[in-house]
Design a protein around this motif. Structure first.
Motif, PDB file in Angstrom:
ATOM      1  N   VAL A   1       0.835  -1.203   0.000  1.00  0.00           N
ATOM      2  CA  VAL A   1       0.000   0.000   0.000  1.00  0.00           C
ATOM      3  C   VAL A   1       0.871   1.255   0.000  1.00  0.00           C
ATOM      4  N   ARG A   2       1.934   1.257   0.765  1.00  0.00           N
ATOM      5  CA  ARG A   2       2.835   2.415   0.769  1.00  0.00           C
ATOM      6  C   ARG A   2       3.439   2.631  -0.616  1.00  0.00           C
ATOM      7  N   GLN A   3       3.924   1.576  -1.222  1.00  0.00           N
ATOM      8  CA  GLN A   3       4.533   1.712  -2.549  1.00  0.00           C
ATOM      9  C   GLN A   3       3.507   2.172  -3.577  1.00  0.00           C
ATOM     10  N   ALA A   4       2.282   1.667  -3.486  1.00  0.00           N
ATOM     11  CA  ALA A   4       1.221   2.095  -4.389  1.00  0.00           C
ATOM     12  C   ALA A   4       0.864   3.563  -4.150  1.00  0.00           C
TER      13      ALA A   4
ATOM     14  N   THR B   1      -6.504   8.384  -4.501  1.00  0.00           N
ATOM     15  CA  THR B   1      -7.741   7.783  -3.989  1.00  0.00           C
ATOM     16  C   THR B   1      -7.434   6.419  -3.391  1.00  0.00           C
ATOM     17  N   VAL B   2      -8.240   6.043  -2.418  1.00  0.00           N
ATOM     18  CA  VAL B   2      -8.107   4.725  -1.808  1.00  0.00           C
ATOM     19  C   VAL B   2      -8.329   3.649  -2.870  1.00  0.00           C
ATOM     20  N   GLU B   3      -9.294   3.859  -3.744  1.00  0.00           N
ATOM     21  CA  GLU B   3      -9.607   2.869  -4.780  1.00  0.00           C
ATOM     22  C   GLU B   3      -8.411   2.607  -5.691  1.00  0.00           C
ATOM     23  N   ASN B   4      -7.754   3.692  -6.148  1.00  0.00           N
ATOM     24  CA  ASN B   4      -6.602   3.509  -7.032  1.00  0.00           C
ATOM     25  C   ASN B   4      -5.431   2.845  -6.314  1.00  0.00           C
ATOM     26  N   VAL B   5      -5.221   3.213  -5.055  1.00  0.00           N
ATOM     27  CA  VAL B   5      -4.149   2.588  -4.277  1.00  0.00           C
ATOM     28  C   VAL B   5      -4.446   1.109  -4.077  1.00  0.00           C
TER      29      VAL B   5
END
Length: 193
Positions: A16-19, A33-37
């Motif tokens: 998640v951090r890398q995304a 956005t949370v969705e894209n991450v």
């Protein structure tokens, strides 16, 4: 979420951090956005919402990661050269094609979100404390006067970079970085800070 070194939660957090960093680099803070991450990280959206809640939570965690990474603190034996290197590091982080958009997104997030501002403040406290070593050494060597405000020397050295980038939207050259460091050293020698 329980933290187990090397466990599933550690892998999820890293993904998640890398995304988050990749999304910031591509789309900036306003496009985070949370969705894209979740999609980019391969982590289910409900897990990301549960753990990070929103974009501010993602920013806070990414800044925590950045805060804890070691920062190369120079030790050339000269406070002027040490400060020049530190300011060039800051300038370079904004001019780097990958790191630059991420660094800028952190500042933009802090302007728009009080949670992100608190996270960025904590990040800067840690960075300034690391960088303060060059000023402490200079005071110990007698290169700068006793009573020099160590934190203010660091702030004064890096502030012109942020001013040019985020207030006047001017480019920042390596020479600009060196002049900012030189001005901080001159102020410290004069006892102004």
């Amino acid at each position: 979420m329980e933290q187990r070194p090397g466990g599933r939660s550690s892998r999820v957090r890293d993904a998640v951090r890398q995304a988050t960093l990749a999304e910031l680099a591509e789309h900036g803070y306003n496009g985070l956005t949370v969705e894209n991450v979740a999609t980019r990280s391969g982590v289910h959206k409900t897990t990301v919402y549960r753990r990070w809640k929103n974009a501010e939570g993602l920013i806070a965690d990414a800044l925590e990661l950045a805060r804890d990474e070691p920062w190369p603190i120079p030790d050339t034996g000269s406070v002027q050269e040490d400060l020049r290197e530190i300011v060039r590091l800051v300038q370079g982080s904004f001019s780097d094609p990958i790191e630059g958009p991420i660094s800028s997104a952190f500042v933009v997030a802090a302007v728009q979100s009080s949670d992100a501002a608190r996270s960025l403040h904590t990040f800067f406290v840690a960075r300034h404390e690391q960088a303060a070593a060059v000023v402490r050494r200079a005071v110990e060597r007698g290169e700068l006067p006793e009573g020099t405000d160590i934190a203010d020397v660091i702030r004064m050295a890096v502030a012109p970079i942020y001013y040019r980038l985020f207030i006047t939207h001017e480019p920042v050259t390596e020479r600009d970085a060196e002049r900012a460091a030189d001005a901080a050293v001159a102020a410290a020698h004069a006892g102004v800070i």
